[in-house]
Design a protein around this motif. Structure first.
Motif, PDB file in Angstrom:
ATOM      1  N   GLY A 390      34.069  40.127  49.554  1.00 44.78           N
ATOM      2  CA  GLY A 390      35.209  39.788  48.702  1.00 44.78           C
ATOM      3  C   GLY A 390      35.223  38.315  48.340  1.00 44.78           C
ATOM      4  N   SER A 391      35.869  38.024  47.205  1.00 47.94           N
ATOM      5  CA  SER A 391      36.029  36.638  46.760  1.00 47.94           C
ATOM      6  C   SER A 391      37.453  36.450  46.262  1.00 47.94           C
ATOM      7  N   ILE A 415      30.332  43.191  45.300  1.00 47.43           N
ATOM      8  CA  ILE A 415      31.273  42.073  45.397  1.00 47.43           C
ATOM      9  C   ILE A 415      32.573  42.484  44.729  1.00 47.43           C
ATOM     10  N   VAL A 416      33.684  42.263  45.432  1.00 49.93           N
ATOM     11  CA  VAL A 416      34.992  42.497  44.845  1.00 49.93           C
ATOM     12  C   VAL A 416      35.639  41.137  44.599  1.00 49.93           C
ATOM     13  N   ASP A 417      35.744  40.782  43.320  1.00 47.44           N
ATOM     14  CA  ASP A 417      36.352  39.508  42.932  1.00 47.44           C
ATOM     15  C   ASP A 417      37.825  39.803  42.702  1.00 47.44           C
ATOM     16  N   THR A 418      38.668  39.348  43.612  1.00 46.05           N
ATOM     17  CA  THR A 418      40.072  39.754  43.625  1.00 46.05           C
ATOM     18  C   THR A 418      40.952  38.657  43.059  1.00 46.05           C
ATOM     19  N   MET A 427      46.615  41.692  46.154  1.00 49.16           N
ATOM     20  CA  MET A 427      45.625  41.746  45.071  1.00 49.16           C
ATOM     21  C   MET A 427      46.170  42.504  43.863  1.00 49.16           C
ATOM     22  N   MET A 428      45.774  42.040  42.688  1.00 51.14           N
ATOM     23  CA  MET A 428      46.248  42.640  41.438  1.00 51.14           C
ATOM     24  C   MET A 428      45.093  43.135  40.569  1.00 51.14           C
ATOM     25  N   LEU A 429      44.068  42.288  40.404  1.00 49.50           N
ATOM     26  CA  LEU A 429      42.892  42.664  39.627  1.00 49.50           C
ATOM     27  C   LEU A 429      41.706  42.648  40.575  1.00 49.50           C
ATOM     28  N   SER A 430      40.880  43.651  40.494  1.00 49.82           N
ATOM     29  CA  SER A 430      39.656  43.659  41.298  1.00 49.82           C
ATOM     30  C   SER A 430      38.857  44.906  40.955  1.00 49.82           C
ATOM     31  N   PRO A 431      37.540  44.807  41.042  1.00 48.17           N
ATOM     32  CA  PRO A 431      36.754  46.038  40.996  1.00 48.17           C
ATOM     33  C   PRO A 431      37.057  46.858  42.249  1.00 48.17           C
ATOM     34  N   GLY A 441      31.126  37.427  38.000  1.00 45.98           N
ATOM     35  CA  GLY A 441      32.079  36.461  37.466  1.00 45.98           C
ATOM     36  C   GLY A 441      33.358  37.064  36.947  1.00 45.98           C
ATOM     37  N   SER A 442      33.512  38.380  37.006  1.00 40.31           N
ATOM     38  CA  SER A 442      34.709  38.982  36.430  1.00 40.31           C
ATOM     39  C   SER A 442      35.512  39.774  37.464  1.00 40.31           C
ATOM     40  N   ALA A 443      36.835  39.567  37.439  1.00 39.61           N
ATOM     41  CA  ALA A 443      37.726  40.373  38.298  1.00 39.61           C
ATOM     42  C   ALA A 443      37.968  41.736  37.649  1.00 39.61           C
ATOM     43  N   GLN A 444      37.584  41.843  36.388  1.00 40.85           N
ATOM     44  CA  GLN A 444      37.473  43.104  35.639  1.00 40.85           C
ATOM     45  C   GLN A 444      38.736  43.861  35.285  1.00 40.85           C
TER      46      GLN A 444
END
Ligand code: 6R9
Length: 661
Positions: A390-391, A415-418, A427-431, A441-444
């Motif tokens: 996670g990031s 990788i989960v970019d949160t 957390m609100m946005l994350s893969p 580079g994207s929380a997606q």
């Protein structure tokens, strides 16, 4: 930002599907998005069943007094019971809750049964000190088990805590104690950092002397340093040792249920202007979303996973993803006291190997530091246990993302970019690791049950491929309820920029697939010859150059172009700008980097100046403070530097800029 959307410069084509094995056994599948889209409130009502309620809620959201939300308002529960006792009752008392690793190498393992006894004793001790439901308690601690125990003891009593990061000054502590009107402070003599004991109690003495309302200070003995030597004083009538008071308490304590909207904690965030905001979180909705997101985003299997979040408990990440989310889920987790490079730069990887950590949650700043130290360091350790990475905290540059995946995650761990904030609580946005094809580079995308989008200046949703502001379009369970003592500031700060939408203060863009990319704080966006350019995109381009480990970009006032792009870079491989042969006078490298950015992002984004530096100014949670770099680039006196990790960094940077004009 001016009346033009953020330019969309960076193109990223790499894609990484979830590992088949993880996808097959994933806790959460694509069906969750569909369920939540069909019935968002029903979805959250379902998630609330992860918790044990004394009185189950029949209501989900009450938004009649918007933007003041009530979630699960007629439900009643106890947070500490949910994080501790119910696991023991379920027969899991022997499961390890915390593997504590002290910086000097001392260790402790606490099972859920141990944690229950300790939390009960601490709750009884606080009761003896006169703490009652609703009273605020300040916590100013190093990263030790007693910190988590203290938070849970407060929660058990319904006494909202205000954790103040142990690296903050007496001054910052005093302001926060005063604003929350806390009458009890829990602290330690000190903690270990960078191989040395660092005192905490003297700062408490100074802060408490200033506010004059604090009745008791409860002190954990961690370092055993003589207090007077560290500049503190013991006040018999006020101060009490944890081992004197807590250890003699009964380890039985009956938890009382509180309303779902009972305050759980206040956590201060310092904006760029004004006094710190006391972000207020409450009980039922907060715990529901913290638990759900930890389960979904880390794919937590509590029987087998070993989870480690490297954040400090003084930040929201530590609240939601060290204390509340993981423990509500019955997880086994590592708690580490110190810094990543003490006593050596492989300490974190040694810990991963030692405990067989499977789920790791850390920040881009740490990943970039590890990149700078070199690939050979993690390569010396067995990291094969890791299965989700996670990031959080800042946008993660695509190259740092790739490095994390390849050098820490063996090229396979998703990788989960949160993306989230102190204010959002969880957390609100994350893969999702078993569902989403990830992009470096994207929380997606918003998590199931969360509604977010990107809008332009007129609050209109931008089309795919365009940039603007990130907004949250529906209330969510773990949202802040207000700013402590200042409802108007809550409305003004978050709900006034766009009617009916929560303004996060972050720039963002949608890519051609509609996925969201975070582009840095709106205050940092640069205006160059009529184009809004994101600091994040220029920084990511610089970091993608093999010689650059880290970059900070600011817009400095410029007579021709409104603002000119100025970049400060840290070079890779431990190359220290102070000692290496590459420095500001190395015109060759600077030209190479400028050309690299121009080629990747277009001539408009080419930095006017690039300065190699040894360090960048960071907040204590690791976020780059671009405001200070802007002061340097514009030859101004520095503003407030009190939240910097190391104020001398700014002197070093200024000394390197004889030609700043
Ligand atoms: C959890 C936390 C919030 C701000 C937020 C944004 C930045 C956090 C991010 C991210 C891009 C991510 N931020 N996570 N930016 N991608 N994955 O950090 O809370 O300390 O309140 O900071 O951090 O700018 O608005 P907090």
């Amino acid at each position: 930002m001016s009346n033009e959307s953020l330019a969309n410069l960076l193109k990223e084509e790499r894609r990484f599907p979830p590992p088949a094995e993880l996808a097959t056994h994933a806790n959460v599948t694509a069906a969750a998005y569909e369920q939540a889209a069909a019935d968002r409130l029903g979805f959250w009502a379902e998630q609330a069943k992860r918790l044990s309620w004394e009185t189950a809620p029949t209501q989900t959201l009450d938004w009649s007094d918007a933007p003041f939300a009530k979630w699960f308002a007629d439900g009643r529960l106890n947070v500490a019971y949910n994080c501790v006792d119910r696991h023991v009752e379920a027969g899991l008392g022997d499961r390890i809750a915390l593997y504590f690793e002290g910086e000097p190498g001392d260790t402790r393992a606490l099972t859920y049964a141990d944690l229950q006894r300790e939390v009960c004793k601490a709750a009884n001790a606080l009761t003896e000190l006169g703490v009652r439901a609703g009273d605020r308690v300040a916590i100013y601690m190093p990263m030790i088990p007693e910190t988590v125990i203290a938070m849970l003891a407060c929660a058990r009593l319904g006494a909202p805590h205000s954790v103040v990061f142990g690296g903050f000054s007496a001054d910052a502590l005093a302001t926060r104690i005063e604003d929350a009107d806390a009458q009890v402070v829990i602290t330690a003599d000190g903690g270990y950092r960078r191989g040395k004991p660092g005192a905490l109690k003297p700062a408490v003495d100074e802060a408490v002397a200033r506010v004059d309302r604090v009745r008791h200070v409860l002190v954990v003995r961690r370092t055993g340093q003589p207090l007077e030597e560290a500049g503190g004083t013991w006040h018999d009538s006020r101060d009490v040792w944890w081992h004197d008071l807590v250890d003699r308490q009964s380890d039985q304590h009956t938890p009382e249920a509180f309303d779902a909207e009972h305050p759980l904690f206040i956590l201060y965030t310092s904006g760029t202007t004004g006094k710190p905001k006391g972000i207020l979180h409450t009980t039922g909705g907060y715990l529901t979303q913290a638990a759900y997101t930890h389960h979904a985003v880390f794919d937590l299997k509590p029987e087998t996973d070993v989870y480690w979040c490297t954040a400090d408990v003084g930040w929201v990440t530590g609240h939601s993803y060290i204390t509340y989310g993981p423990l509500a889920n019955g997880a086994t987790e590592v708690l580490y006291e110190g810094t990543p490079d003490t006593p050596h730069q492989g300490r974190w990887w040694e810990i991963v190997q030692k405990y067989g950590v499977t789920l790791l949650y850390t920040a881009p700043t740490a990943i970039r530091a590890c990149m700078k130290w070199g690939d050979d360091i993690p390569a010396k350790f067995d990291l094969s246990s890791l299965r989700v990475l996670g990031s959080v905290g800042e946008p993660i540059n695509p190259e740092a993302w790739m490095w994390y995946r390849n050098h820490i995650g063996a090229g396979t761990a998703p990788i989960v970019d949160t993306w989230w904030q102190t204010e959002t609580g969880a957390m609100m946005l994350s893969p999702l690791p078993g569902v989403t094809e990830t992009k470096p580079g994207s929380a997606q995308l918003p998590l199931p049950g969360i509604a977010a989008t990107v809008v332009d200046d007129d609050a209109r949703e931008v089309p795919d491929g365009a940039g603007g502001y990130l907004v949250l379009t529906e209330p969510w369970p773990s949202m802040l309820r207000t700013i402590w003592g200042d409802d108007q500031r809550y409305i003004d700060t978050y709900w006034s920029r766009f009617e009916g939408k929560y303004f996060a203060g972050d720039g963002a863009k949608k890519d051609d697939d509609g996925d969201i990319w975070l582009l840095g704080r709106v205050d940092d966006v640069m205006l160059v010859s009529g184009h809004n350019i994101s600091t994040t995109e220029v920084e990511s381009s610089l970091v993608s150059h093999p010689k650059v480990a880290e970059a900070a970009v600011v817009g400095a006032t410029d007579p021709q172009t409104t603002q000119a792009i100025c970049a400060f870079v840290i070079l890779r491989g431990g190359a220290d700008a102070e000692t290496s042969d590459v420095d500001a006078s190395d015109a060759g490298l600077v030209e190479e980097l400028r050309a690299h950015v121009a080629k990747q992002l277009g001539p408009i984004a080419k930095p006017k100046r690039i300065m190699p530096v040894a360090e960048l100014p960071k907040t204590r949670s690791g976020k780059i403070m671009r405001r200070l770099l802007r002061d340097v680039a514009e030859n101004r006196d520095l503003g407030d530097v009190t939240t910097l990790t190391d104020a001398s960094v700014m002197e070093l940077i200024q000394a390197k800029l004889p030609t700043a004009a």
